[in-house]
Design a protein around this motif. Structure first.
Motif, PDB file in Angstrom:
ATOM      1  N   MET A  59       0.847  -1.186   0.000  1.00  0.00           N
ATOM      2  CA  MET A  59       0.000   0.000   0.000  1.00  0.00           C
ATOM      3  C   MET A  59       0.888   1.243   0.000  1.00  0.00           C
ATOM      4  O   MET A  59       1.988   1.235   0.563  1.00  0.00           O
ATOM      5  CB  MET A  59      -0.898   0.012   1.239  1.00  0.00           C
ATOM      6  N   ASN A  60       0.406   2.316  -0.624  1.00  0.00           N
ATOM      7  CA  ASN A  60       1.144   3.581  -0.610  1.00  0.00           C
ATOM      8  C   ASN A  60       1.514   3.951   0.821  1.00  0.00           C
ATOM      9  O   ASN A  60       0.838   3.543   1.780  1.00  0.00           O
ATOM     10  CB  ASN A  60       0.306   4.699  -1.229  1.00  0.00           C
ATOM     11  N   ALA A  61       2.554   4.744   0.956  1.00  0.00           N
ATOM     12  CA  ALA A  61       3.030   5.155   2.274  1.00  0.00           C
ATOM     13  C   ALA A  61       1.926   5.848   3.066  1.00  0.00           C
ATOM     14  O   ALA A  61       1.129   6.615   2.520  1.00  0.00           O
ATOM     15  CB  ALA A  61       4.231   6.082   2.138  1.00  0.00           C
ATOM     16  N   ASP A  62       1.893   5.554   4.363  1.00  0.00           N
ATOM     17  CA  ASP A  62       0.925   6.175   5.256  1.00  0.00           C
ATOM     18  C   ASP A  62       1.427   7.552   5.691  1.00  0.00           C
ATOM     19  O   ASP A  62       2.465   8.035   5.206  1.00  0.00           O
ATOM     20  CB  ASP A  62       0.635   5.260   6.457  1.00  0.00           C
ATOM     21  N   ALA A  63       0.729   8.186   6.620  1.00  0.00           N
ATOM     22  CA  ALA A  63       1.096   9.530   7.078  1.00  0.00           C
ATOM     23  C   ALA A  63       2.480   9.574   7.723  1.00  0.00           C
ATOM     24  O   ALA A  63       3.115  10.625   7.772  1.00  0.00           O
ATOM     25  CB  ALA A  63       0.045  10.050   8.060  1.00  0.00           C
ATOM     26  N   ASP A  64       2.959   8.420   8.208  1.00  0.00           N
ATOM     27  CA  ASP A  64       4.289   8.344   8.814  1.00  0.00           C
ATOM     28  C   ASP A  64       5.384   8.032   7.789  1.00  0.00           C
ATOM     29  O   ASP A  64       6.550   7.849   8.159  1.00  0.00           O
ATOM     30  CB  ASP A  64       4.311   7.286   9.920  1.00  0.00           C
ATOM     31  N   GLY A  65       5.007   7.914   6.510  1.00  0.00           N
ATOM     32  CA  GLY A  65       5.982   7.614   5.472  1.00  0.00           C
ATOM     33  C   GLY A  65       6.357   6.150   5.382  1.00  0.00           C
ATOM     34  O   GLY A  65       7.389   5.797   4.836  1.00  0.00           O
ATOM     35  N   SER A  66       5.486   5.268   5.905  1.00  0.00           N
ATOM     36  CA  SER A  66       5.767   3.826   5.905  1.00  0.00           C
ATOM     37  C   SER A  66       4.830   3.088   4.955  1.00  0.00           C
ATOM     38  O   SER A  66       3.610   3.258   5.000  1.00  0.00           O
ATOM     39  CB  SER A  66       5.606   3.268   7.323  1.00  0.00           C
ATOM     40  N   VAL A  67       5.413   2.267   4.102  1.00  0.00           N
ATOM     41  CA  VAL A  67       4.669   1.434   3.156  1.00  0.00           C
ATOM     42  C   VAL A  67       4.318   0.117   3.837  1.00  0.00           C
ATOM     43  O   VAL A  67       5.184  -0.525   4.443  1.00  0.00           O
ATOM     44  CB  VAL A  67       5.509   1.167   1.892  1.00  0.00           C
ATOM     45  N   LEU A  68       3.063  -0.287   3.738  1.00  0.00           N
ATOM     46  CA  LEU A  68       2.623  -1.586   4.249  1.00  0.00           C
ATOM     47  C   LEU A  68       2.859  -2.649   3.196  1.00  0.00           C
ATOM     48  O   LEU A  68       2.302  -2.560   2.091  1.00  0.00           O
ATOM     49  CB  LEU A  68       1.137  -1.550   4.620  1.00  0.00           C
ATOM     50  N   LEU A  69       3.702  -3.643   3.492  1.00  0.00           N
ATOM     51  CA  LEU A  69       3.811  -4.837   2.664  1.00  0.00           C
ATOM     52  C   LEU A  69       2.652  -5.714   3.101  1.00  0.00           C
ATOM     53  O   LEU A  69       2.706  -6.371   4.142  1.00  0.00           O
ATOM     54  CB  LEU A  69       5.153  -5.550   2.858  1.00  0.00           C
ATOM     55  N   ASP A  70       1.570  -5.661   2.349  1.00  0.00           N
ATOM     56  CA  ASP A  70       0.310  -6.276   2.752  1.00  0.00           C
ATOM     57  C   ASP A  70       0.273  -7.771   2.450  1.00  0.00           C
ATOM     58  O   ASP A  70      -0.336  -8.528   3.189  1.00  0.00           O
ATOM     59  CB  ASP A  70      -0.849  -5.557   2.054  1.00  0.00           C
ATOM     60  N   GLN A  71       0.896  -8.187   1.377  1.00  0.00           N
ATOM     61  CA  GLN A  71       0.896  -9.598   0.985  1.00  0.00           C
ATOM     62  C   GLN A  71       2.222  -9.949   0.332  1.00  0.00           C
ATOM     63  O   GLN A  71       2.745  -9.164  -0.468  1.00  0.00           O
ATOM     64  CB  GLN A  71      -0.231  -9.896  -0.026  1.00  0.00           C
ATOM     65  N   LEU A  72       2.727 -11.126   0.650  1.00  0.00           N
ATOM     66  CA  LEU A  72       3.879 -11.702  -0.040  1.00  0.00           C
ATOM     67  C   LEU A  72       3.678 -13.210   0.003  1.00  0.00           C
ATOM     68  O   LEU A  72       3.708 -13.802   1.078  1.00  0.00           O
ATOM     69  CB  LEU A  72       5.203 -11.325   0.637  1.00  0.00           C
ATOM     70  N   HIS A  73       3.411 -13.798  -1.162  1.00  0.00           N
ATOM     71  CA  HIS A  73       3.103 -15.232  -1.230  1.00  0.00           C
ATOM     72  C   HIS A  73       3.814 -15.868  -2.413  1.00  0.00           C
ATOM     73  O   HIS A  73       3.846 -15.292  -3.500  1.00  0.00           O
ATOM     74  CB  HIS A  73       1.593 -15.463  -1.389  1.00  0.00           C
ATOM     75  N   VAL A  74       4.358 -17.047  -2.176  1.00  0.00           N
ATOM     76  CA  VAL A  74       4.941 -17.871  -3.227  1.00  0.00           C
ATOM     77  C   VAL A  74       4.301 -19.246  -3.112  1.00  0.00           C
ATOM     78  O   VAL A  74       4.152 -19.771  -2.000  1.00  0.00           O
ATOM     79  CB  VAL A  74       6.482 -17.957  -3.082  1.00  0.00           C
ATOM     80  N   LEU A  75       3.897 -19.795  -4.245  1.00  0.00           N
ATOM     81  CA  LEU A  75       3.290 -21.126  -4.213  1.00  0.00           C
ATOM     82  C   LEU A  75       4.250 -22.124  -3.567  1.00  0.00           C
ATOM     83  O   LEU A  75       5.469 -22.050  -3.781  1.00  0.00           O
ATOM     84  CB  LEU A  75       2.925 -21.587  -5.625  1.00  0.00           C
ATOM     85  N   PRO A  76       3.725 -23.054  -2.780  1.00  0.00           N
ATOM     86  CA  PRO A  76       4.589 -23.994  -2.051  1.00  0.00           C
ATOM     87  C   PRO A  76       5.616 -24.701  -2.936  1.00  0.00           C
ATOM     88  O   PRO A  76       6.783 -24.817  -2.549  1.00  0.00           O
ATOM     89  CB  PRO A  76       3.591 -24.982  -1.439  1.00  0.00           C
ATOM     90  N   ALA A  77       5.230 -25.150  -4.121  1.00  0.00           N
ATOM     91  CA  ALA A  77       6.144 -25.883  -4.998  1.00  0.00           C
ATOM     92  C   ALA A  77       7.252 -24.997  -5.572  1.00  0.00           C
ATOM     93  O   ALA A  77       8.261 -25.502  -6.056  1.00  0.00           O
ATOM     94  CB  ALA A  77       5.367 -26.536  -6.143  1.00  0.00           C
ATOM     95  N   ALA A  78       7.085 -23.666  -5.475  1.00  0.00           N
ATOM     96  CA  ALA A  78       8.067 -22.750  -6.054  1.00  0.00           C
ATOM     97  C   ALA A  78       8.978 -22.122  -5.000  1.00  0.00           C
ATOM     98  O   ALA A  78       9.864 -21.333  -5.344  1.00  0.00           O
ATOM     99  CB  ALA A  78       7.344 -21.653  -6.834  1.00  0.00           C
ATOM    100  N   LYS A  79       8.805 -22.469  -3.746  1.00  0.00           N
ATOM    101  CA  LYS A  79       9.642 -21.886  -2.693  1.00  0.00           C
ATOM    102  C   LYS A  79      11.095 -22.329  -2.873  1.00  0.00           C
ATOM    103  O   LYS A  79      11.372 -23.407  -3.361  1.00  0.00           O
ATOM    104  CB  LYS A  79       9.115 -22.282  -1.324  1.00  0.00           C
ATOM    105  N   GLY A  80      11.994 -21.440  -2.485  1.00  0.00           N
ATOM    106  CA  GLY A  80      13.416 -21.743  -2.593  1.00  0.00           C
ATOM    107  C   GLY A  80      14.010 -21.408  -3.940  1.00  0.00           C
ATOM    108  O   GLY A  80      15.178 -21.687  -4.194  1.00  0.00           O
ATOM    109  N   ARG A  81      13.241 -20.772  -4.813  1.00  0.00           N
ATOM    110  CA  ARG A  81      13.723 -20.441  -6.153  1.00  0.00           C
ATOM    111  C   ARG A  81      13.999 -18.945  -6.313  1.00  0.00           C
ATOM    112  O   ARG A  81      14.252 -18.476  -7.415  1.00  0.00           O
ATOM    113  CB  ARG A  81      12.709 -20.919  -7.194  1.00  0.00           C
ATOM    114  N   GLY A  82      13.925 -18.195  -5.223  1.00  0.00           N
ATOM    115  CA  GLY A  82      14.257 -16.781  -5.269  1.00  0.00           C
ATOM    116  C   GLY A  82      13.097 -15.848  -5.576  1.00  0.00           C
ATOM    117  O   GLY A  82      13.306 -14.634  -5.677  1.00  0.00           O
ATOM    118  N   LEU A  83      11.902 -16.378  -5.710  1.00  0.00           N
ATOM    119  CA  LEU A  83      10.767 -15.521  -6.047  1.00  0.00           C
ATOM    120  C   LEU A  83      10.421 -14.559  -4.915  1.00  0.00           C
ATOM    121  O   LEU A  83      10.171 -13.374  -5.164  1.00  0.00           O
ATOM    122  CB  LEU A  83       9.535 -16.366  -6.397  1.00  0.00           C
TER     123      LEU A  83
END
Length: 181
Positions: free
Chosen positions: A93-117
């Motif tokens: 999400m865009n930066a809030d009033a404090d200048g901080s960006v929320l990383l709201d989601q980060l997902h990698v499919l289970p079979a693709a983990k460990g590949r640098g995604l």
């Protein structure tokens, strides 16, 4: 290089990994990846009945609202692909009033983990946040999700607090993590 904030969706390729900005047409794709990720990562943390139930419909409702807003300027939504196959996603999400960006989601499919995604996605979000003149980033991670905690801590994120909230029919504890940019 990632597209500048507000610029058209221009793919960035580091062979064979491609990161691209999601479009509103990607709702089903991000829903599928988000659901699969939760069903794997949260098994044993959230109730099986919740994970095996209507989770995909719940996630679809969330993404049908969230993704068009991100695409229209409320933040950033990225899809990671290898050979054209969507295997991971991130949204911030865009930066809030404090200048901080929320990383709201980060997902990698289970079979693709460990590949640098995951690393490629988080690097791209951090670069976008810097280009957006954010001072920091923050996220929430379930306190029992040891793999995610290890990933974020290995990348310099630091725990700054804890919240409790309902999820999947239970009260869960989540740690807040922050990263100074």
């Amino acid at each position: 290089m990632m597209p500048e904030p507000g610029s058209p969706s221009t793919p960035s390729t580091v062979s064979p990994l491609t990161l691209r900005c999601a479009s509103a047409a990607d709702v089903a794709t991000v829903t599928r990846m988000h659901t699969a990720s939760w069903r794997s990562a949260y098994r044993g943390i959230l109730p099986d009945a919740y994970l095996d139930g209507n989770l995909e419909a719940e996630r679809l409702q969330d993404w049908a609202y969230k993704l068009p807003a991100l695409v229209n300027g409320d933040g950033l939504a990225l899809i990671a692909e290898i050979d054209g196959e969507p295997l991971g996603l991130a949204c911030a999400m865009n930066a809030d009033a404090d200048g901080s960006v929320l990383l709201d989601q980060l997902h990698v499919l289970p079979a693709a983990k460990g590949r640098g995604l995951g690393s490629a996605l988080i690097d791209a979000v951090e670069n976008w946040a810097r280009a957006s003149d954010a001072d920091s980033m923050h996220l929430l991670v379930l306190s029992q999700n040891a793999a995610a905690i290890g990933f974020y801590e290995s990348r310099g994120w630091r725990r700054s607090g804890m919240v409790k909230a309902p999820l999947g029919g239970i009260i869960v504890a989540a740690f807040r993590y922050e990263l100074t940019l």
